[in-house]
Design a protein around this motif. Structure first.
Motif, PDB file in Angstrom:
ATOM      1  N   LYS A  92       0.846  -1.197   0.000  1.00  0.00           N
ATOM      2  CA  LYS A  92       0.000   0.000   0.000  1.00  0.00           C
ATOM      3  C   LYS A  92       0.882   1.247   0.000  1.00  0.00           C
ATOM      4  CE  LYS A  92      -3.431  -2.215   2.966  1.00  0.00           C
ATOM      5  NZ  LYS A  92      -4.135  -2.135   4.249  1.00  0.00           N
ATOM      6  N   ALA A  93       0.563   2.200  -0.890  1.00  0.00           N
ATOM      7  CA  ALA A  93       1.252   3.494  -0.912  1.00  0.00           C
ATOM      8  C   ALA A  93       0.435   4.500  -0.102  1.00  0.00           C
ATOM      9  CB  ALA A  93       1.402   3.980  -2.354  1.00  0.00           C
ATOM     10  N   GLU A  94       1.082   5.558   0.353  1.00  0.00           N
ATOM     11  CA  GLU A  94       0.378   6.572   1.145  1.00  0.00           C
ATOM     12  C   GLU A  94      -0.695   7.300   0.344  1.00  0.00           C
ATOM     13  OE1 GLU A  94       2.768   9.165   3.489  1.00  0.00           O
ATOM     14  OE2 GLU A  94       4.153   7.558   4.014  1.00  0.00           O
ATOM     15  N   ASN A  95      -0.559   7.356  -0.980  1.00  0.00           N
ATOM     16  CA  ASN A  95      -1.563   8.029  -1.813  1.00  0.00           C
ATOM     17  C   ASN A  95      -2.774   7.136  -2.122  1.00  0.00           C
ATOM     18  OD1 ASN A  95      -0.594   6.236  -3.714  1.00  0.00           O
ATOM     19  ND2 ASN A  95       0.208   7.793  -5.098  1.00  0.00           N
ATOM     20  N   GLY A  96      -2.819   5.936  -1.549  1.00  0.00           N
ATOM     21  CA  GLY A  96      -3.953   5.044  -1.746  1.00  0.00           C
ATOM     22  C   GLY A  96      -3.760   4.006  -2.833  1.00  0.00           C
ATOM     23  N   ARG A  97      -2.740   4.156  -3.646  1.00  0.00           N
ATOM     24  CA  ARG A  97      -2.487   3.159  -4.693  1.00  0.00           C
ATOM     25  C   ARG A  97      -1.998   1.859  -4.066  1.00  0.00           C
ATOM     26  NH1 ARG A  97      -0.988   5.516 -10.353  1.00  0.00           N
ATOM     27  NH2 ARG A  97      -2.119   7.457 -10.194  1.00  0.00           N
ATOM     28  N   ARG A  98      -2.262   0.777  -4.797  1.00  0.00           N
ATOM     29  CA  ARG A  98      -1.846  -0.532  -4.311  1.00  0.00           C
ATOM     30  C   ARG A  98      -1.139  -1.278  -5.431  1.00  0.00           C
ATOM     31  NH1 ARG A  98      -7.006  -3.246  -1.584  1.00  0.00           N
ATOM     32  NH2 ARG A  98      -7.370  -3.714  -3.760  1.00  0.00           N
ATOM     33  N   ARG A 100       0.047  -5.126  -6.410  1.00  0.00           N
ATOM     34  CA  ARG A 100      -0.192  -6.510  -6.029  1.00  0.00           C
ATOM     35  C   ARG A 100       0.589  -7.456  -6.929  1.00  0.00           C
ATOM     36  NH1 ARG A 100      -5.626  -8.133  -6.859  1.00  0.00           N
ATOM     37  NH2 ARG A 100      -5.824  -6.553  -8.465  1.00  0.00           N
ATOM     38  N   TRP A 128      -0.410  -6.276 -10.579  1.00  0.00           N
ATOM     39  CA  TRP A 128      -1.523  -5.365 -10.724  1.00  0.00           C
ATOM     40  C   TRP A 128      -1.229  -4.064  -9.989  1.00  0.00           C
ATOM     41  CZ3 TRP A 128      -2.144 -10.408  -8.885  1.00  0.00           C
ATOM     42  CH2 TRP A 128      -2.709 -11.311  -9.776  1.00  0.00           C
ATOM     43  N   ILE A 129      -1.655  -2.954 -10.560  1.00  0.00           N
ATOM     44  CA  ILE A 129      -1.606  -1.654  -9.893  1.00  0.00           C
ATOM     45  C   ILE A 129      -3.043  -1.173  -9.786  1.00  0.00           C
ATOM     46  CG2 ILE A 129      -0.845   0.739 -10.006  1.00  0.00           C
ATOM     47  CD1 ILE A 129       1.585  -0.270 -11.596  1.00  0.00           C
ATOM     48  N   ASP A 130      -3.505  -0.909  -8.569  1.00  0.00           N
ATOM     49  CA  ASP A 130      -4.893  -0.536  -8.309  1.00  0.00           C
ATOM     50  C   ASP A 130      -4.976   0.913  -7.872  1.00  0.00           C
ATOM     51  OD1 ASP A 130      -5.510  -3.240  -8.636  1.00  0.00           O
ATOM     52  OD2 ASP A 130      -5.247  -3.639  -6.502  1.00  0.00           O
ATOM     53  N   ARG A 131      -6.042   1.542  -8.312  1.00  0.00           N
ATOM     54  CA  ARG A 131      -6.423   2.868  -7.807  1.00  0.00           C
ATOM     55  C   ARG A 131      -7.732   3.257  -8.375  1.00  0.00           C
ATOM     56  NH1 ARG A 131      -6.609   6.206  -3.631  1.00  0.00           N
ATOM     57  NH2 ARG A 131      -7.425   8.105  -4.372  1.00  0.00           N
TER      58      ARG A 131
END
Length: 131
Positions: A92-98, A100, A128-131
């Protein structure tokens, strides 16, 4: 013409979606989507998607273990569909991105629309990159 023996399907679906997520706990999410096609060709009007994902609260090997399962049913398949499952690690990144990394399993109908009635099974590894 590259494939003269193949009849191409013009599978089109322009859809309005309504969806909702529920969080029984901070780690666990449940969701449901309903899609209605206001314009379609070959495709039918309705599709529904539902699933769950779980992200552990404690790190293991520097990341959070996760599990996700998704189901999708479509009217043009007589409300048959497919199931997707993923298992792996999440950062988890501080900007909310994830970000996986994990294993992926798919069993159901092809998402290559000219072959939408064909059954497929996929097993693999993904990023995967989520946001």
């Amino acid at each position: 013409m590259k494939n003269p023996g193949f009849s191409r399907l013009n599978f089109v679906r322009d859809v309005l979606y309504v969806n909702q997520s529920f969080y029984p706990t901070d780690q666990w999410r449940l969701y449901v989507d309903a899609g209605w096609a206001f314009f379609s060709d070959v495709a039918s009007e309705w599709e529904f998607q539902f699933g769950t994902e779980y992200v552990a609260t404690h790190r293991l090997f520097g990341a959070y273990p996760f599990l996700a399962v998704n189901g999708k049913v479509r009217e043009e398949l007589d409300y048959g569909g497919d199931v997707n499952a993923q298992l792996g690690w999440l950062w988890k990144a501080e900007n909310g991105r994830r970000f996986r990394v994990g294993f992926h399993y798919f069993n159901g109908h092809s998402d290559q629309w000219s072959f939408y009635r064909q059954h497929e099974e996929q097993i693999g590894f993904g990023l995967w990159i989520d946001r």
